[in-house]
Design an enzyme around this catalytic site. Structure first.
Site, PDB file in Angstrom:
ATOM      1  N   ARG A 260      13.452  25.455  -8.556  1.00 39.28           N
ATOM      2  CA  ARG A 260      14.488  24.430  -8.799  1.00 39.28           C
ATOM      3  C   ARG A 260      13.969  23.287  -9.666  1.00 39.28           C
ATOM      4  O   ARG A 260      14.688  22.749 -10.491  1.00 39.28           O
ATOM      5  CB  ARG A 260      14.960  23.802  -7.476  1.00 39.28           C
ATOM      6  CG  ARG A 260      15.656  24.710  -6.542  1.00 39.28           C
ATOM      7  CD  ARG A 260      16.183  23.941  -5.327  1.00 39.28           C
ATOM      8  NE  ARG A 260      17.365  23.135  -5.625  1.00 39.28           N
ATOM      9  CZ  ARG A 260      18.585  23.636  -5.749  1.00 39.28           C
ATOM     10  NH1 ARG A 260      18.788  24.926  -5.614  1.00 39.28           N
ATOM     11  NH2 ARG A 260      19.617  22.842  -6.015  1.00 39.28           N
TER      12      ARG A 260
ATOM     13  N   GLN B  58      25.337  25.387  -2.992  1.00 43.67           N
ATOM     14  CA  GLN B  58      25.032  26.591  -3.780  1.00 43.67           C
ATOM     15  C   GLN B  58      24.871  27.793  -2.854  1.00 43.67           C
ATOM     16  O   GLN B  58      25.365  28.883  -3.148  1.00 43.67           O
ATOM     17  CB  GLN B  58      23.746  26.382  -4.584  1.00 43.67           C
ATOM     18  CG  GLN B  58      23.922  25.383  -5.719  1.00 43.67           C
ATOM     19  CD  GLN B  58      22.609  25.064  -6.420  1.00 43.67           C
ATOM     20  OE1 GLN B  58      21.538  25.131  -5.809  1.00 43.67           O
ATOM     21  NE2 GLN B  58      22.688  24.702  -7.687  1.00 43.67           N
TER      22      GLN B  58
ATOM     23  N   ILE C  49      23.423  18.940 -10.523  1.00 45.21           N
ATOM     24  CA  ILE C  49      22.937  20.201  -9.960  1.00 45.21           C
ATOM     25  C   ILE C  49      23.403  20.149  -8.511  1.00 45.21           C
ATOM     26  O   ILE C  49      23.016  19.251  -7.762  1.00 45.21           O
ATOM     27  CB  ILE C  49      21.402  20.292 -10.040  1.00 45.21           C
ATOM     28  CG1 ILE C  49      20.961  20.233 -11.514  1.00 45.21           C
ATOM     29  CG2 ILE C  49      20.903  21.544  -9.358  1.00 45.21           C
ATOM     30  CD1 ILE C  49      19.464  20.062 -11.676  1.00 45.21           C
ATOM     31  N   SER C  50      24.252  21.086  -8.126  1.00 43.74           N
ATOM     32  CA  SER C  50      24.843  21.018  -6.783  1.00 43.74           C
ATOM     33  C   SER C  50      23.753  21.076  -5.715  1.00 43.74           C
ATOM     34  O   SER C  50      22.670  21.623  -5.942  1.00 43.74           O
ATOM     35  CB  SER C  50      25.819  22.170  -6.580  1.00 43.74           C
ATOM     36  OG  SER C  50      26.832  22.110  -7.551  1.00 43.74           O
ATOM     37  N   ALA C  51      24.080  20.539  -4.547  1.00 43.78           N
ATOM     38  CA  ALA C  51      23.137  20.569  -3.425  1.00 43.78           C
ATOM     39  C   ALA C  51      22.835  22.023  -3.056  1.00 43.78           C
ATOM     40  O   ALA C  51      23.742  22.867  -3.084  1.00 43.78           O
ATOM     41  CB  ALA C  51      23.742  19.843  -2.229  1.00 43.78           C
TER      42      ALA C  51
END
Ligand SMILES: C[S@@+](CC[C@H](N)C(=O)[O-])C[C@H]1O[C@@H](n2cnc3c(N)ncnc32)[C@H](O)[C@@H]1O
Length: 419
Positions: free
Chosen positions: A34, A73, A67-69
């Protein structure tokens, strides 16, 4: 900071939150780095299970890209049910989710990610290459029209908050294919896993989520009815706006009326289906918005909830009065659900809301959940009223609300309530 330790802790937390539900999804969180997709962001933030990393804001300071959590996701990947060899379209590009999708489809599958913002697609392209995912295709454009030249997809996963579902998305799904989309219905957003059945889509699951709003042709503005300066307002998202909003003028100057249901919830217990039930059955359904820095005592303004109590956004308007969902603490960790209301008809308005809390508690609190289906805008009413709900003994559902959007009719069908 040790990336491996942070990653392991994140994955453990995702299992605990029930966001990860399969070894396959857990494995892609383990494989994709990530931090490569969030350069310059502190590692503990990147690997925090419930934190989104914002990457862009509009001119008023509202986030428009992130950026989604990991939590979001994870449950959306579970909802999408992606298998090796599939063709997947992701709408909204942060890079990291597309990389995880690429891992799930493997070398025999194909992933395309598209975003309306060239700055975001340039960034995604660069970061995907740096992380070793050059095989992911990145496209820039408004997703409203889909990607007609790309053919059919097995899965379309939308990672931006939508008010409607453009026909292109259904058209570009194979029959039986899945569309995962955060859809707003009367202001309430749920990530829906929808399966294509001919000309319409039927929900298989729904998850609570929050997302930045879609831009471009599919953008939709809600209507605000200001009640107290611009600090307290009612927000209408669909077709429930009062015909004469002036009727509510000065409504907060009246005394608040409370009504209690006898229905209690534990502090940590979720009651996800209650707002959806209220939005289904209450006419004039809307959301109550109160500024986070609103101080009733300092302003001499209306007190929206008493000490130890809370208010929730679910609200509804009947003519000159409105009521909203509230709770009060009855003993440590236990809250009773009820309603607060303002207006000349506050008492019956609050009582009607409380009646629906009791109904939800008796029939729907522990499931089954409603089925949400999405139909072309010219679908006849009678077809929507006859939608069978799995596990329901009756041939048709008992309560159906149809929300008319620009392109579609959204039917929320609740199973027959048994005594
Ligand atoms: C939450 S972010 C995407 C997160 C990403 N999928 C990830 O890896 O976590 C939402 C994105 O949707 C994009 N977006 C908004 N409206 C769009 C539209 N009409 N078409 C395509 N993308 C859009 C925004 O520019 C933003 O980058």
């Amino acid at each position: 900071m040790d990336v491996e330790a942070l990653r392991a802790a994140m994955i453990e937390e995702l299992w605990r939150l029930n966001a990860v539900r399969s070894d396959r999804v857990a494995a892609v969180f383990a494989r994709v780095d990530r931090h490569v997709f969030a350069p310059g962001v502190p590692l503990p933030e990147v690997y925090a299970a419930t934190t989104a990393v914002r990457t862009k804001w509009d001119e008023r300071g509202a986030p428009i890209s992130s950026i989604s959590a990991p939590q979001v996701q994870a449950f959306m990947l579970e909802q999408a049910n992606v298998a090796p060899g599939m063709r997947v379209l992701e709408i909204g590009s942060g890079g990291v989710n597309a990389a995880m999708l690429a891992e799930l489809v493997g070398e025999s599958g194909a992933v395309t990610t598209m975003d309306i913002d060239p700055e975001i697609t340039d960034r995604a392209r660069k970061l995907l290459d740096a992380a070793g995912y050059s095989r992911v295709r990145v496209e820039c454009g408004d997703a409203e029209r889909g990607l007609p030249e790309a053919g059919l997809f097995d899965v379309i996963i939308v990672t931006v908050g939508c008010w409607d579902i453009p026909p292109a998305w259904t058209r570009q799904l194979v029959d039986g294919g899945r569309l995962v989309v955060p859809l707003r219905m009367r202001g309430i957003t749920r990530s829906l896993a929808l399966e294509r059945v001919g000309d319409h889509l039927v929900s298989r699951s729904a998850e609570v989520c929050g997302f930045v709003k879609i831009q471009g042709e599919g953008a939709h503005r809600e209507r605000m009815l200001l009640l107290y300066g611009d600090q307290i307002a009612l927000r209408f998202d669909d077709d429930t706006h009062p015909s004469d909003p002036l009727e509510l003028d000065g409504v907060l100057a009246r005394e608040r009326v409370d009504a209690w249901s006898g229905v209690t919830v534990g502090g940590m217990e979720s009651f996800d289906s209650l707002p959806l039930w209220l939005a289904t059955v209450l006419p004039g359904s809307c959301l109550l918005a109160v500024d986070s820095d609103y101080q009733p005592a300092a302003a001499g303004g209306p007190v929206m909830a008493d000490e130890g109590g809370r208010w929730f956004p679910s609200a509804y308007v009947v003519g000159d009065s409105f009521a909203y969902l509230a709770s009060r603490r009855v003993r440590p960790g236990v809250f009773e659900m009820g309603a607060h209301a303002f207006g000349p008809h506050a008492r019956p308005t609050a009582e009607a809301l409380v009646e629906q809390i009791r109904f939800w508690d008796r029939h729907y609190r522990h499931g089954p959940d409603p089925v949400i289906s999405i139909w072309p805008h010219d679908t006849a009413d009678h077809l929507l009223r006859e939608i069978p709900v799995p596990g329901d003994s009756a041939t048709a559902s008992s309560a159906v609300t149809v929300i008319d959007k620009r392109h579609t009719r959204v039917a929320i069908s609740w199973p027959t309530a048994t005594a």
